[in-house]
Design a protein around this motif. Structure first.
Motif, mmCIF file in Angstrom:
data_model
loop_
_atom_site.group_PDB
_atom_site.id
_atom_site.type_symbol
_atom_site.label_atom_id
_atom_site.label_comp_id
_atom_site.label_asym_id
_atom_site.label_seq_id
_atom_site.Cartn_x
_atom_site.Cartn_y
_atom_site.Cartn_z
ATOM 1 N N SER A 202 -1.356 8.389 9.324
ATOM 2 C CA SER A 202 -2.297 7.678 8.481
ATOM 3 C C SER A 202 -2.256 8.252 7.061
ATOM 4 O O SER A 202 -2.255 9.459 6.874
ATOM 5 N N ARG A 203 -2.195 7.349 6.072
ATOM 6 C CA ARG A 203 -2.134 7.772 4.671
ATOM 7 C C ARG A 203 -3.287 7.161 3.910
ATOM 8 O O ARG A 203 -3.914 6.201 4.359
ATOM 9 N N SER A 204 -3.508 7.731 2.710
ATOM 10 C CA SER A 204 -4.522 7.150 1.845
ATOM 11 C C SER A 204 -4.374 7.799 0.480
ATOM 12 O O SER A 204 -4.244 9.015 0.370
ATOM 13 N N ALA A 205 -4.350 6.981 -0.571
ATOM 14 C CA ALA A 205 -4.243 7.544 -1.923
ATOM 15 C C ALA A 205 -5.626 8.024 -2.342
ATOM 16 O O ALA A 205 -6.626 7.358 -2.092
ATOM 17 N N ARG A 206 -5.687 9.214 -2.989
ATOM 18 C CA ARG A 206 -6.988 9.776 -3.351
ATOM 19 C C ARG A 206 -7.044 10.145 -4.828
ATOM 20 O O ARG A 206 -6.929 11.318 -5.186
ATOM 21 N N PRO A 207 -7.219 9.158 -5.681
ATOM 22 C CA PRO A 207 -7.372 9.472 -7.101
ATOM 23 C C PRO A 207 -8.699 10.188 -7.340
ATOM 24 O O PRO A 207 -9.528 10.304 -6.437
ATOM 25 N N SER A 208 -8.927 10.644 -8.596
ATOM 26 C CA SER A 208 -10.097 11.492 -8.891
ATOM 27 C C SER A 208 -11.422 10.823 -8.507
ATOM 28 O O SER A 208 -12.341 11.470 -8.045
ATOM 29 N N ALA B 103 0.834 -1.205 0.000
ATOM 30 C CA ALA B 103 0.000 0.000 0.000
ATOM 31 C C ALA B 103 0.868 1.254 0.000
ATOM 32 O O ALA B 103 0.589 2.231 -0.710
ATOM 33 N N PHE B 104 1.948 1.232 0.796
ATOM 34 C CA PHE B 104 2.848 2.395 0.821
ATOM 35 C C PHE B 104 3.517 2.608 -0.538
ATOM 36 O O PHE B 104 3.683 3.751 -0.989
ATOM 37 N N LEU B 105 3.896 1.509 -1.188
ATOM 38 C CA LEU B 105 4.498 1.630 -2.517
ATOM 39 C C LEU B 105 3.519 2.298 -3.477
ATOM 40 O O LEU B 105 3.860 3.246 -4.192
ATOM 41 N N ALA B 106 2.274 1.791 -3.470
ATOM 42 C CA ALA B 106 1.264 2.341 -4.373
ATOM 43 C C ALA B 106 1.008 3.812 -4.045
ATOM 44 O O ALA B 106 0.883 4.656 -4.940
ATOM 45 N N PHE B 107 0.973 4.105 -2.757
ATOM 46 C CA PHE B 107 0.741 5.481 -2.318
ATOM 47 C C PHE B 107 1.844 6.407 -2.833
ATOM 48 O O PHE B 107 1.593 7.497 -3.347
ATOM 49 N N THR B 108 3.086 5.945 -2.691
ATOM 50 C CA THR B 108 4.212 6.772 -3.120
ATOM 51 C C THR B 108 4.183 6.975 -4.631
ATOM 52 O O THR B 108 4.437 8.083 -5.126
ATOM 53 N N GLY C 207 1.183 -7.731 -2.911
ATOM 54 C CA GLY C 207 1.502 -6.433 -3.494
ATOM 55 C C GLY C 207 0.306 -5.866 -4.238
ATOM 56 O O GLY C 207 -0.047 -4.683 -4.092
ATOM 57 N N ALA C 208 -0.348 -6.721 -5.047
ATOM 58 C CA ALA C 208 -1.529 -6.278 -5.784
ATOM 59 C C ALA C 208 -2.620 -5.834 -4.820
ATOM 60 O O ALA C 208 -3.224 -4.759 -4.978
ATOM 61 N N ALA C 209 -2.844 -6.637 -3.783
ATOM 62 C CA ALA C 209 -3.870 -6.281 -2.798
ATOM 63 C C ALA C 209 -3.508 -4.966 -2.113
ATOM 64 O O ALA C 209 -4.381 -4.145 -1.807
ATOM 65 N N GLY C 210 -2.207 -4.762 -1.872
ATOM 66 C CA GLY C 210 -1.757 -3.530 -1.224
ATOM 67 C C GLY C 210 -2.123 -2.301 -2.038
ATOM 68 O O GLY C 210 -2.538 -1.278 -1.491
ATOM 69 N N SER C 211 -1.977 -2.401 -3.357
ATOM 70 C CA SER C 211 -2.371 -1.280 -4.221
ATOM 71 C C SER C 211 -3.825 -0.909 -3.968
ATOM 72 O O SER C 211 -4.180 0.269 -3.906
ATOM 73 N N MET C 212 -4.672 -1.909 -3.851
ATOM 74 C CA MET C 212 -6.096 -1.637 -3.643
ATOM 75 C C MET C 212 -6.354 -1.044 -2.267
ATOM 76 O O MET C 212 -7.150 -0.116 -2.113
ATOM 77 N N VAL C 213 -5.669 -1.607 -1.277
ATOM 78 C CA VAL C 213 -5.858 -1.105 0.083
ATOM 79 C C VAL C 213 -5.499 0.375 0.166
ATOM 80 O O VAL C 213 -6.126 1.144 0.898
ATOM 81 N N SER C 214 -4.505 0.803 -0.630
ATOM 82 C CA SER C 214 -4.065 2.204 -0.544
ATOM 83 C C SER C 214 -5.199 3.171 -0.881
ATOM 84 O O SER C 214 -5.209 4.295 -0.411
ATOM 85 N N VAL C 215 -6.168 2.742 -1.712
ATOM 86 C CA VAL C 215 -7.304 3.626 -2.006
ATOM 87 C C VAL C 215 -8.469 3.391 -1.062
ATOM 88 O O VAL C 215 -9.251 4.296 -0.799
ATOM 89 N N ASP D 299 -2.072 6.053 -11.112
ATOM 90 C CA ASP D 299 -3.300 5.609 -10.460
ATOM 91 C C ASP D 299 -3.003 4.397 -9.571
ATOM 92 O O ASP D 299 -2.358 3.454 -10.011
ATOM 93 N N PRO D 300 -3.479 4.455 -8.308
ATOM 94 C CA PRO D 300 -3.133 3.376 -7.377
ATOM 95 C C PRO D 300 -3.604 1.989 -7.860
ATOM 96 O O PRO D 300 -2.936 0.993 -7.584
ATOM 97 N N LEU D 301 -4.725 1.930 -8.561
ATOM 98 C CA LEU D 301 -5.172 0.618 -9.021
ATOM 99 C C LEU D 301 -4.334 0.155 -10.204
ATOM 100 O O LEU D 301 -4.049 -1.034 -10.357
ATOM 101 N N ALA D 302 -3.895 1.104 -11.037
ATOM 102 C CA ALA D 302 -3.040 0.736 -12.170
ATOM 103 C C ALA D 302 -1.635 0.378 -11.696
ATOM 104 O O ALA D 302 -0.911 -0.356 -12.362
ATOM 105 N N SER D 303 -1.276 0.871 -10.502
ATOM 106 C CA SER D 303 0.102 0.653 -10.054
ATOM 107 C C SER D 303 0.385 -0.803 -9.718
ATOM 108 O O SER D 303 1.527 -1.154 -9.416
ATOM 109 N N ILE D 304 -0.624 -1.648 -9.797
ATOM 110 C CA ILE D 304 -0.322 -3.062 -9.500
ATOM 111 C C ILE D 304 0.688 -3.625 -10.495
ATOM 112 O O ILE D 304 1.396 -4.566 -10.176
ATOM 113 N N VAL D 305 0.774 -3.033 -11.692
ATOM 114 C CA VAL D 305 1.770 -3.559 -12.628
ATOM 115 C C VAL D 305 3.189 -3.285 -12.133
ATOM 116 O O VAL D 305 4.143 -3.895 -12.608
#
Lengths: 293, 606
Positions: free
Chosen positions: A118-124, A47-52, A201-209, A60-66
């Motif tokens: 506490s962090r959280s990614a906030r896409p559009s 999640a932190f990776l995706a957030f960063t 890792g993939a799940a972490g990307s989702m958790v970040s949002v 986009d945090p969901l696209a960042s799973i790649v």
């Protein structure tokens, strides 16, 4: 009634992400009989990776799973080579303690790197929702669940349609038998561990949002994954999916009908109830160390 | 553990001297030094040591890991905090109650975990810690939630500093050590070790495993609960985050592993090593993340590099050095076997009474029908053989009769009593003993400890009995002599050969004084001399009234020893009769050899 449908839909959506998260743990357990207590911590790391990636590069945090998935794959492989592999013949208790230690190290490293806020990614689409005649579903949740199901489907195809996947399933069914027919157990174990961590890792990307998170959040996630395997049984993908759906529903119903404060207690209460009334798990898979006869 | 080690007199005196000096220093320290920094460090070390000595009972002796020991600290602290602020009185008055509550909570967790094995216990303990924290946060009216409980400061004279805390904790540590030492040398301790080594096997030799585990877990909690009460009063502020701190759980575990699990003093040594590190992390590196990093990293490193811990590693080293150049006893010839004392042996033969009856047993493993309506009976006084092709369900039948597995359907009657719902230990009390195909002795115990481990009944009084009483030792010696293993009584079972283990396992089962003995392939994987010896032993025991049911593939042995012989095929008992009838039975030939097998025509026949 609308409230109930709303809660059920929401619970199932959450369950999809939980299923992806738990699939890695159950896959790893299947092959090497290791319960990876660091699973939650690695999820938060993802999640932190995706957030960063989102914050620094606007990915986009969901696209960042790649990116997060292969990165965590490599990390998983390294962890296996340096720590889990050498303990392959050690008793279950050693790897439990080892991965527990690893979880704490991971929590500390995240705290030092990203701080304990506490962090959280906030896409559009973060605060937008789909409205289906009164049933409101947050867009982020819907997208995340779709991606989770896609990744799970890929994982299933990998396990069932490729030779490597078959080798993993063979090793999971019977390590010695697989070794006898030419499966390189050390390699397959390393690969399985890496794949398991990659799914995290993939799940972490989702958790970040989906959820605000901080390094210490991994405890609630480890509680969730443990209750999923207690519910669904260890070692099978189907069990993980069913357990995840049940947990998602139980959490959302508790939030809706009882109280938000007590929703965090749901995984623990489920653990107690299932282990007391049905220690073999709801699906009948026994959660125990069977001694060879 | 101690039994296996022959320390020289000098070593032992040195060790005791060291402990005495350390204890003396600890007790007199506050009288001579008034530095509160070090006093505080010792106080926290003592709490950690109490936790570690307790955890060692369930983790070191019984092999069950608890990641939630700090739950007992929190429970104790909240008990004392709530009772002293709501009801009143000096907080010290409430400390025994803290111990009681901690022990009761451990018992509750033990009951929940009762029917599970291994990893489930870890999950339960970790869940218990977090759920208590959630309760403490959410149950505002009792615990004041996250704002916490402020305990009134002590009222004693400032000149005695923190002595009341200090000496209470020393007393609690002493009591913990006494409890740990006492458990190790009683039947509870043997039972816990047996559970650690092989829980299923322990149940078949009469150990009521849930009761033992619950007692062990309660023992690991009681003094830690009290120490938690002292801790809450000492720091005067009780809040959910600090009291149910998982890092303290890690420190307790680390203390046990680092010092040496299963040893009496290892946990204390570990605690004394770890607490200074904790202070260092808090003072020098600001706690928080660096504290996590240090203890998480230390846990990983200890598991990878020093899994046995300090004391066992040092002991192994000393032992190896002391033994260098001395020939080992194991691997030597078998000792002379001696007949059993007591009434003269007279052949009894069958008595016409059925001792064991199996009715319509079913056991399926997913699609595989291991037993499919299997029925047979064993007549009292016989040596009954149970044969059948591989996969015909013989071992499954044994597992269902002994209670290691539950049947899907069907009944098992033993000595006029229906036993298929009873746990294995109750079946052992009823007079049923079994050995395993791949022998299962408790490898970390001595031969003598193995033989005295079985229990013929359950009683609370017996739990307190010494692990090896004089009477038991005498009986065990007799049985070992009978098996020809007398010379090996003090060897660790791990060092024995497969055949020797078979003899020990048989002596172990005989300790139960069973009416019926189930032997699973007694002749499997051992040499002909030993097979002959085991056959002699079986005959002699049978002549003294023991009934046998024997699974065996060695046909000459079965045909010479057993009468009647039962034949299993595809999960059913297809035939029973005298050995010579069995040999000619077409169904049996069919089952073993296949339908299209023809006996060879005699050479030269027309």
């Amino acid at each position: 009634m609308t409230e109930f449908i709303q809660a059920t839909a929401f619970g199932l959506l959450i369950g999809g992400v939980y299923a992806l998260f738990a699939s890695g743990l159950t896959l790893i357990f299947g092959v090497m009989k290791v319960i990876n207590i660091a699973h939650g911590a690695l999820l938060i790391l993802g999640a932190f990776l995706a957030f960063t990636l989102w914050e620094q590069l606007g990915i986009d945090p969901l696209a960042s799973i790649v990116i997060t998935t292969p990165a965590m794959f490599v990390l998983g492989w390294l962890i296996y080579r340096t720590m889990i592999g050498p303990l392959r013949s050690a008793p279950l208790s050693s790897t439990v303690l080892l991965t527990f230690g690893l979880a704490l190290v991971c929590e500390a490293v995240m705290g030092l790197a990203w701080g304990n806020n506490s962090r959280s990614a906030r896409p559009s689409y973060f605060d937008q929702s789909f409205d289906l005649s009164g049933i409101v579903l947050p867009k982020a949740q819907v997208y995340a669940s779709i991606v989770a199901v896609l990744v799970l489907a890929l994982l299933w195809l990998f396990l069932n349609r490729t030779w490597t996947g078959r080798a993993i399933r063979a090793a999971s069914a019977n390590v010695q038998g697989a070794a006898l027919v030419g499966v390189n157990i050390a390699k397959v174990s390393a690969l399985t561990f890496a794949v398991g961590i990659a799914t995290v890792g993939a799940a972490g990307s989702m958790v970040s949002v989906l959820y605000p998170f901080l390094p210490g959040s991994h405890y609630i996630w480890i509680a969730r994954v443990l209750s999923i395997i207690v519910l669904g049984g260890l070692g099978s993908l189907q069990g993980a999916v069913i357990g995840a759906m049940l947990l998602g529903l139980a959490e959302v119903y508790t939030q809706t009908y009882i109280s938000t404060a007590w929703a965090t207690a749901v995984p623990y209460v489920l653990i107690f109830l299932v282990l007391f009334f049905r220690p073999q798990g709801l699906m009948g898979t026994r959660l125990r160390e069977d001694v060879a006869v | 553990m101690t039994g296996a080690l022959e320390r020289t007199g000098l070593d032992r005196r040195l060790w005791r001297g060291l402990i005495a000096v350390a204890a003396l220093l600890l007790v007199t320290y506050p009288l001579f030094f008034d530095d509160l920094f070090y006093q505080n460090m010792i106080i926290l070390s003592l709490i950690l040591a109490i936790g570690a000595v307790g955890l060692n009972i369930i983790m070191g002796y019984a092999g069950y890991i608890s990641l939630g020991q700090s739950a007992f600290i929190g429970l104790g602290a909240y008990t004392v905090g709530i009772a002293s602020t709501r009801i009143g009185g000096d907080p010290f008055v409430w400390i025994p109650l803290a111990g009681v509550i901690a022990a009761l909570f451990a018992a509750l967790l033990g009951v929940i975990a009762m029917r599970t094995r291994g990893f489930a216990f870890v999950i339960i303990t970790i869940a218990a810690l977090f759920i208590l924290q959630i309760v403490a946060i959410n149950w505002d009216s009792l615990t004041q939630g996250t704002s916490g409980i402020t305990v009134p400061l002590p009222t004693w004279d400032i000149s005695i500093q923190n002595w009341p805390f200090y000496y209470t904790l020393i007393a609690l540590l002493g009591a913990s050590l006494l409890l740990s030492w006492w458990i190790r040398r009683t039947k509870i301790g043997t039972g816990l070790l047996a559970i650690r080594e092989d829980e299923d096997k322990a149940a078949t030799v009469g150990i009521d495993t849930p009761v033992y585990k619950i007692i062990g877990f309660m023992a690991s909690a009681v003094f830690l609960g009290m120490a938690g009460g002292v801790y809450g009063y000492y720091i005067a502020f009780i809040d959910p985050i600090a009291m149910f701190d998982i890092v303290i759980s890690v420190q307790i575990i680390l203390a046990v592993i680092l010092g040496g699990r299963g040893t009496l003093w290892g946990p204390v040594l570990g605690a004394a090593t770890i607490e200074p590190l904790n202070e260092l992390a808090n003072q020098e590196f600001g706690g928080g993340n660096s504290r996590l990093l240090i203890f998480g990293g230390l846990l990983v490193l200890t598991i990878l590099l020093l899994p046995k811990g300090i004391i066992p590693s040092v002991r192994d080293f000393l032992e190896r050095r002391a033994k260098r150049g001395r020939a080992a006893l194991v691997g030597g010839r078998l000792g002379e076997r001696r007949a059993l004392d007591g009434k003269p042996a007279t052949a009894t033969g069958g008595t016409g009474q059925n001792l064991l009856e199996v009715r319509g047993l079913h056991k399926h493993f997913e699609g595989v029908r291991a037993l499919d309506g299997c029925s047979f009976a064993v007549e009292a006084g016989t040596i009954t053989g149970l044969i059948g092709p591989n996969g015909s369900g013989k071992t499954t039948a044994f597992n269902l009769i002994g209670g290691t597995m539950g049947a899907d359907a069907g009944e098992v009657w033993f000595d006029g009593e229906r036993i298929d719902r009873l746990p294995p230990w109750r079946r052992a009390y009823a007079g049923l003993g079994r050995t395993f195909q791949i022998t299962r002795v408790f490898t970390d115990m001595t031969v003598l400890e193995n033989v005295v481990a079985p229990l013929r009944s359950f009683s609370w009084r017996q739990l307190r009995a010494g692990a090896v009483s004089g009477e038991e030792a005498a009986r065990a010696d007799d049985l070992l002599a009978f098996a020809g293993m007398a010379e090996y009584r003090d060897e660790r079972a791990e060092a024995l050969s497969f055949g020797q283990r078979k003899l020990v396992e048989l002596a172990q089962v005989l300790m139960l004084d069973p009416k019926l003995i189930l032997l699973d392939e007694p002749a499997g994987g051992i040499n002909p001399t030993l097979i002959a010896r085991i056959a002699d032993m079986i005959r002699e025991l049978n002549a003294r009234g023991k009934t046998f049911l024997i699974v065996e593939h060695n046909m000459p042995l079965v045909l010479g020893l057993c009468d009647p012989v039962l034949v299993l095929a595809s999960g059913e008992c297809i035939c029973a009769g005298a050995p010579d009838e069995i040999q000619r039975d077409p169904q049996v030939l069919d089952a073993y050899l296949g339908a299209d097998f023809k006996l060879e025509e005699p050479v030269g026949a027309p």
